[in-house]
Design a protein around this motif. Structure first.
Motif, PDB file in Angstrom:
ATOM      1  N   GLY A   1       0.755  -1.247   0.000  1.00 34.32           N
ATOM      2  CA  GLY A   1       0.000   0.000   0.000  1.00 34.32           C
ATOM      3  C   GLY A   1       0.782   1.291   0.000  1.00 34.32           C
ATOM      4  N   SER A   2       2.075   1.272   0.311  1.00 30.42           N
ATOM      5  CA  SER A   2       2.813   2.532   0.492  1.00 30.42           C
ATOM      6  C   SER A   2       2.808   3.420  -0.742  1.00 30.42           C
ATOM      7  CB  SER A   2       4.261   2.236   0.905  1.00 30.42           C
ATOM      8  OG  SER A   2       4.312   1.688   2.196  1.00 30.42           O
ATOM      9  N   THR A   3       2.876   2.819  -1.925  1.00 31.59           N
ATOM     10  CA  THR A   3       2.993   3.623  -3.153  1.00 31.59           C
ATOM     11  C   THR A   3       1.722   3.645  -3.990  1.00 31.59           C
ATOM     12  OG1 THR A   3       3.917   1.691  -4.300  1.00 31.59           O
ATOM     13  CG2 THR A   3       5.484   3.222  -3.302  1.00 31.59           C
ATOM     14  N   ASN A   4       0.617   3.151  -3.436  1.00 32.45           N
ATOM     15  CA  ASN A   4      -0.651   3.136  -4.195  1.00 32.45           C
ATOM     16  C   ASN A   4      -1.375   4.478  -4.083  1.00 32.45           C
ATOM     17  OD1 ASN A   4      -1.061  -0.269  -3.186  1.00 32.45           O
ATOM     18  ND2 ASN A   4      -0.558   0.439  -5.237  1.00 32.45           N
ATOM     19  N   ILE A   5      -0.760   5.523  -4.608  1.00 34.61           N
ATOM     20  CA  ILE A   5      -1.267   6.891  -4.436  1.00 34.61           C
ATOM     21  C   ILE A   5      -2.653   7.067  -5.071  1.00 34.61           C
ATOM     22  CG2 ILE A   5      -0.769   9.328  -4.776  1.00 34.61           C
ATOM     23  CD1 ILE A   5       1.239   7.834  -2.987  1.00 34.61           C
ATOM     24  N   ALA A   6      -2.821   6.638  -6.319  1.00 34.31           N
ATOM     25  CA  ALA A   6      -4.101   6.812  -7.013  1.00 34.31           C
ATOM     26  C   ALA A   6      -5.216   6.046  -6.303  1.00 34.31           C
ATOM     27  CB  ALA A   6      -3.979   6.357  -8.463  1.00 34.31           C
ATOM     28  N   GLU A   7      -4.927   4.829  -5.856  1.00 28.97           N
ATOM     29  CA  GLU A   7      -5.922   4.003  -5.181  1.00 28.97           C
ATOM     30  C   GLU A   7      -6.309   4.601  -3.827  1.00 28.97           C
ATOM     31  OE1 GLU A   7      -3.781   1.634  -8.175  1.00 28.97           O
ATOM     32  OE2 GLU A   7      -3.136   2.940  -6.545  1.00 28.97           O
ATOM     33  N   ILE A   8      -5.330   5.187  -3.147  1.00 31.08           N
ATOM     34  CA  ILE A   8      -5.614   5.841  -1.866  1.00 31.08           C
ATOM     35  C   ILE A   8      -6.540   7.039  -2.078  1.00 31.08           C
ATOM     36  CG2 ILE A   8      -4.562   7.213  -0.011  1.00 31.08           C
ATOM     37  CD1 ILE A   8      -2.118   5.299  -0.262  1.00 31.08           C
ATOM     38  N   ASP A   9      -6.242   7.819  -3.123  1.00 33.28           N
ATOM     39  CA  ASP A   9      -7.102   8.969  -3.438  1.00 33.28           C
ATOM     40  C   ASP A   9      -8.521   8.514  -3.759  1.00 33.28           C
ATOM     41  OD1 ASP A   9      -5.004  10.693  -3.045  1.00 33.28           O
ATOM     42  OD2 ASP A   9      -4.491  10.864  -5.179  1.00 33.28           O
ATOM     43  N   TYR A  10      -8.630   7.392  -4.458  1.00 30.93           N
ATOM     44  CA  TYR A  10      -9.956   6.873  -4.803  1.00 30.93           C
ATOM     45  C   TYR A  10     -10.707   6.445  -3.546  1.00 30.93           C
ATOM     46  CZ  TYR A  10     -13.593   4.046  -7.015  1.00 30.93           C
ATOM     47  OH  TYR A  10     -14.805   3.533  -7.403  1.00 30.93           O
ATOM     48  N   ALA A  11     -10.026   5.777  -2.640  1.00 29.56           N
ATOM     49  CA  ALA A  11     -10.662   5.368  -1.387  1.00 29.56           C
ATOM     50  C   ALA A  11     -11.143   6.578  -0.605  1.00 29.56           C
ATOM     51  CB  ALA A  11      -9.685   4.547  -0.550  1.00 29.56           C
ATOM     52  N   ASN A  12     -10.313   7.613  -0.544  1.00 33.93           N
ATOM     53  CA  ASN A  12     -10.700   8.832   0.169  1.00 33.93           C
ATOM     54  C   ASN A  12     -11.949   9.460  -0.452  1.00 33.93           C
ATOM     55  OD1 ASN A  12      -8.562   8.596   1.955  1.00 33.93           O
ATOM     56  ND2 ASN A  12      -7.199   9.923   0.777  1.00 33.93           N
ATOM     57  N   SER A  13     -12.030   9.389  -1.794  1.00 35.23           N
ATOM     58  CA  SER A  13     -13.196   9.976  -2.463  1.00 35.23           C
ATOM     59  C   SER A  13     -14.481   9.222  -2.130  1.00 35.23           C
ATOM     60  CB  SER A  13     -12.979   9.988  -3.981  1.00 35.23           C
ATOM     61  OG  SER A  13     -13.063   8.669  -4.519  1.00 35.23           O
ATOM     62  N   LEU A  14     -14.336   7.953  -1.707  1.00 43.11           N
ATOM     63  CA  LEU A  14     -15.500   7.145  -1.316  1.00 43.11           C
ATOM     64  C   LEU A  14     -15.755   7.206   0.188  1.00 43.11           C
ATOM     65  CD1 LEU A  14     -14.908   3.921  -3.483  1.00 43.11           C
ATOM     66  CD2 LEU A  14     -16.403   5.868  -3.986  1.00 43.11           C
ATOM     67  N   GLY A  15     -14.988   8.036   0.888  1.00 46.03           N
ATOM     68  CA  GLY A  15     -15.181   8.187   2.326  1.00 46.03           C
ATOM     69  C   GLY A  15     -14.513   7.102   3.154  1.00 46.03           C
ATOM     70  N   ILE A  16     -13.539   6.403   2.582  1.00 46.61           N
ATOM     71  CA  ILE A  16     -12.816   5.352   3.307  1.00 46.61           C
ATOM     72  C   ILE A  16     -11.453   5.878   3.751  1.00 46.61           C
ATOM     73  CG2 ILE A  16     -11.782   3.052   3.153  1.00 46.61           C
ATOM     74  CD1 ILE A  16     -13.865   2.301   1.099  1.00 46.61           C
ATOM     75  N   ASP A  17     -11.183   5.791   5.039  1.00 42.70           N
ATOM     76  CA  ASP A  17      -9.863   6.133   5.564  1.00 42.70           C
ATOM     77  C   ASP A  17      -8.932   4.930   5.439  1.00 42.70           C
ATOM     78  OD1 ASP A  17     -10.638   8.686   6.275  1.00 42.70           O
ATOM     79  OD2 ASP A  17     -11.187   8.123   8.325  1.00 42.70           O
ATOM     80  N   ILE A  18      -7.621   5.214   5.375  1.00 47.37           N
ATOM     81  CA  ILE A  18      -6.651   4.125   5.208  1.00 47.37           C
ATOM     82  C   ILE A  18      -5.504   4.273   6.206  1.00 47.37           C
ATOM     83  CG2 ILE A  18      -4.950   3.084   3.648  1.00 47.37           C
ATOM     84  CD1 ILE A  18      -6.775   3.555   1.363  1.00 47.37           C
ATOM     85  N   ILE A  19      -5.172   3.145   6.844  1.00 42.11           N
ATOM     86  CA  ILE A  19      -3.957   3.013   7.653  1.00 42.11           C
ATOM     87  C   ILE A  19      -3.045   2.046   6.907  1.00 42.11           C
ATOM     88  CG2 ILE A  19      -2.977   2.125   9.804  1.00 42.11           C
ATOM     89  CD1 ILE A  19      -5.627   2.898  11.177  1.00 42.11           C
ATOM     90  N   ILE A  20      -1.839   2.497   6.578  1.00 43.62           N
ATOM     91  CA  ILE A  20      -0.888   1.658   5.860  1.00 43.62           C
ATOM     92  C   ILE A  20       0.086   1.026   6.862  1.00 43.62           C
ATOM     93  CG2 ILE A  20       0.990   1.598   4.175  1.00 43.62           C
ATOM     94  CD1 ILE A  20      -1.575   2.171   2.806  1.00 43.62           C
ATOM     95  N   THR A  21       0.205  -0.308   6.847  1.00 40.19           N
ATOM     96  CA  THR A  21       1.334  -0.974   7.498  1.00 40.19           C
ATOM     97  C   THR A  21       2.057  -1.742   6.401  1.00 40.19           C
ATOM     98  OG1 THR A  21       0.324  -3.121   8.102  1.00 40.19           O
ATOM     99  CG2 THR A  21      -0.100  -1.263   9.563  1.00 40.19           C
ATOM    100  N   ASP A  22       3.320  -1.448   6.209  1.00 40.45           N
ATOM    101  CA  ASP A  22       4.040  -1.969   5.044  1.00 40.45           C
ATOM    102  C   ASP A  22       5.535  -1.897   5.335  1.00 40.45           C
ATOM    103  OD1 ASP A  22       4.534  -2.910   2.491  1.00 40.45           O
ATOM    104  OD2 ASP A  22       4.107  -1.018   1.479  1.00 40.45           O
TER     105      ASP A  22
END
Length: 760
Positions: free
Chosen positions: A152-173
């Motif tokens: 997950g550390s470098t999945n920038i576009a996917e993280i932005d997409y999750a945020n747009s859907l109201g999903i928060d993300i905690i990365i452990t990597d």
């Protein structure tokens, strides 16, 4: 043919040897003591924590700083508000065990399947990391918080997409960090630390464990199961992922292996039973549990059931799943062997003298197996290897593996404009690109490697021999002595033993059988190894080879690993490599033997009259130097270390590290003591001074206040000769530290100061 690096015997300090002997009551401890010394374990404090995890002081998870605090605070909020949390894992052994650790660990706080769930991408349909279709699916299921593990550390576009859907993300990597921190609640990744930090080499499962540990410390009254119950899973993931087992990694692996010996996990017990292992050794993971977990996604694609296999308390279900994993591993072995044969046939039609990078594709190849095959081919042919499956047009998808001295990540990144997806590190990578781009990719990557100037014909695979032994030394006492090195892994490999002038009897080979008695197309040769030290041979085996590859009437030098076969209840060796034995009949000159350091000088008349043999670059290992030195003696010549040619690019790491530290200190406006910088770079004071001079000549202003150093960045024309002087000093110092530890300090200092030619 591989080259073997054989360390010289060193006279060890008595205090050092005494500590080792306290742990080896059945032997004098001399073999393992020499190995420890050559691997850099030399001071008493480091030796104590290396041999005994009880002497190690474990680090708190809150050493991750604010990122860990952010993660715990967000999880508390989700707990209090009844939010749905989904663990997003990965399909390899590290990712599966990390998912299992979070599933069990966070499951002490969040009701499983109600408030907590997990998602693992399908290897054959998806890829490593986050993906938008999966995130969208979780959003529809009500997930408001994703906790990743091993990804997950470098999945920038996917993280932005999750945020747009109201999903928060905690990365452990633990993989490569992006240039800028992504928009996540927390990014818990040990790559933020300096390489010497105990956390730096933590794998995905270990980082996940640290998050659970932080929750246990914060909400101590909630969990009902001990945190230590997770350590067997941590050991499996750490050892299977081949991370460097130092610092916190070694400590967790040591604790986890002890837990694994008495594991109560029904699925793990069944896996150990199927591979005839007991769980008390790292090899039980690297050759047993790990490959079986990895095989599930390689063959089936979907690895979700592996989490159930590792965590379920339903014995019947665990046995069913373990047998599925076993069958997947058997199928993986068969497919891997078939693809290797196909690759070798393709290579027969290629001119390897004009091929820098092996790049092959086939529509029938299974993409999940290609990384394993690429690794074998890269080592056999000593070239970076990329194997691609074209079974799913319009894309070619596969894996790449490299060899030492060639940074695969940089090499493939140079063609990023042609790639669809790519990720990895200097030795391994996964990639996909459109089939129509494949010719351009092949041409471009070969041109890129040619530009580096690396001579592939000069490279050979290296085997680092830990000790030279006789057959009579093999057995219980040596096995227990070498066991002190465990858990072994990167930076501390399983000790390889050299047996010289040996021969083999009772050679026999047969194909393996699966747990149902069916033949597998994978051979194993059994034998007895003999030498002049014994009257009875010692048993051993050679995996993946036939008996005809060993001539019964020939003497060999053999590299082996000593093992204990729990199935046959005996000690035996595993054969790694063979060279025909050649007794060297050396006639030494009656004159004094010389090694003359002649750097930065004209060859004087006295030396030129000796008809010298020149070694044109600083020695990196004893094998090369001793070979040239013996040739010089036989020809009655002197060996002159002239170092006239530029250093190879691969030798620039010390300079890169020094520049990196200088930039960091300049940017943060902080200082460091000379001693701290010496320790960080493992350099003598004299060599560090050369490094500081090089910095001052290449863009830095170096300020020294008493014993503290500070740096400023300034514009400056680069002076390559200054850098090369520093790198030469580093290379010579490393060589002397490794091979001449017993040479008096004043002689070493004379050498390092370049004051005179030195006679040995």
């Amino acid at each position: 043919m591989s080259s073997w690096q054989i360390p010289p015997s060193v006279e060890l300090p008595q205090e050092f040897l005494k500590i080792v002997q306290d742990y080896t009551p059945e032997s004098d401890g001399s073999v393992v003591a020499q190995i420890l010394w050559h691997r850099g374990v030399r001071d008493m404090a480091t030796l104590g924590t290396f041999l005994d995890e009880k002497a190690y002081q474990s680090k708190t998870p809150f050493d991750f700083g604010q990122e860990m605090n952010f993660a715990v605070k967000r999880l508390e909020k989700a707990l209090n508000k009844g939010e749905k949390v989904t663990i997003w894992g990965d399909f390899d052994a590290d990712g599966v065990t990390a998912t299992s650790v979070l599933w069990e660990g966070l499951g002490q706080f969040f009701p499983p399947y109600q408030q907590l769930d997990y998602y693992i991408p399908d290897r054959q349909k998806e890829s490593h990391g986050l993906n938008c279709p999966g995130i969208e699916k979780l959003a529809h299921q009500g997930t408001s918080l994703i906790v990743t593990c091993d990804t997950g550390s470098t999945n920038i576009a996917e993280i932005d997409y999750a945020n747009s859907l109201g999903i928060d993300i905690i990365i452990t990597d633990h993989h490569t960090l992006p240039d800028e921190r992504p928009e996540v609640i927390a990014l818990i990744n040990p790559r933020y630390f300096v390489e010497t930090h105990p956390f730096y080499h933590l794998s995905g499962v270990a980082v996940a464990y640290k998050l659970v540990e932080a929750m246990y410390l914060t909400l101590a009254d909630i969990p009902r199961k001990p945190l230590e119950n997770l350590l067997d899973l941590v050991a499996i993931g750490l050892i299977a992922d081949l991370v460097k087992l130092t610092g916190e990694c070694r400590y967790l692996a040591q604790k986890g292996l002890k837990k694994l010996q008495n594991t109560q996990r029904l699925g793990v017990k069944k896996l150990l039973d199927l591979c005839n292992k007991t769980g008390d050794r790292p090899m039980d993971i690297s050759f047993g549990i790990g490959p079986r977990i990895n095989a599930v996604s390689r063959i089936y694609g979907d690895a979700r059931f592996c989490v159930e296999l590792l965590t379920s308390e339903d014995e019947k279900r665990c046995h069913e799943l373990a047998e599925q994993a076993e069958l997947a591993n058997i199928r993986r072995q068969e497919i891997q062997r078939d693809i290797i044969k196909q690759v070798q046939k393709k290579l027969e039609r290629i001119d390897l003298s004009t091929t820098n990078v092996i790049i092959l594709d086939d529509p029938q190849w299974l993409a999940g197996i290609l990384g394993l095959v690429a690794g074998q081919i890269a080592q056999e042919y000593q070239r970076p290897t990329i194997l691609l499956s074209t079974s799913e047009p319009p894309f070619a998808k596969g894996s790449a593996r490299s060899i030492r001295d060639i940074d695969l990540y940089q090499l493939v990144s140079s063609q990023s404009h042609l790639l669809h997806r790519f990720g990895g590190h200097p030795l391994a990578a996964g990639l996909s690109l459109t089939i129509e781009n494949l010719p351009l990719f092949i041409e471009g990557i070969n041109q890129q490697l040619r530009r580096t100037g690396i001579d592939l014909t000069s490279l050979s695979s290296e085997i680092e021999v830990a000790a030279v032994v006789t057959v009579s030394q093999l057995g219980k006492s040596l096995f227990r002595e070498l066991k002190l090195l465990e858990p072994c892994g990167m930076g501390n490999p399983t000790p390889k033993l050299l047996i010289q002038n040996c021969y083999f009897h009772n050679l026999w080979h047969k194909n393996l059988e699966d747990f149902k008695g069916r033949k597998i197309a994978y051979p194993r040769t059994t034998f007895e190894i003999w030498d002049s030290s014994i009257e009875q041979g010692f048993p051993g085996m050679w995996w993946g080879h036939h008996k005809d590859e060993i001539a019964a009437d020939t003497r060999y030098d053999a590299v082996v690993e000593l093992d204990f076969n729990t199935y046959k209840n005996r000690y035996e060796v595993r054969l790694i490599a063979l060279h025909p034995y050649q007794q060297e009949s050396l006639t030494y000159s009656n004159k004094k033997d010389f090694l003359i350091d002649n750097r930065h000088r004209e060859i004087n008349r006295e030396v030129s009259q000796l008809n010298p043999l020149f070694l044109w670059e600083c020695p990196r290992d004893w094998t090369k130097l001793s070979r040239e030195y013996q040739q010089a003696i036989l020809r009655d010549k002197k060996l002159v270390l002239a170092y006239a040619s530029p250093l190879k690019k691969s030798a620039h790491t010390p300079w890169i590290n020094l520049v990196g530290i200088g930039k960091y200190l300049a940017r943060t406006k902080t200082s460091i003591s000379c001693q701290q910088l010496q320790n960080r770079l493992n350099l003598s004071y004299h060599t560090l001074e050369l490094g500081l001079i090089s910095l001052a000549e290449n863009g830095f202003k170096v300020k020294k206040n008493q014993e503290n150093l500070s740096f400023e960045l300034v514009n400056h024309e680069a002076k390559i000769n200054k850098i090369e002087q520093f790198l030469e000093a580093v290379a010579l110092e490393n060589f002397l530290q490794q091979y001449f530890a017993t040479v008096p300090l004043e002689i070493l200092q004379t050498i390092l100061n370049h004051e005179d030619s030195i006679d040995f």
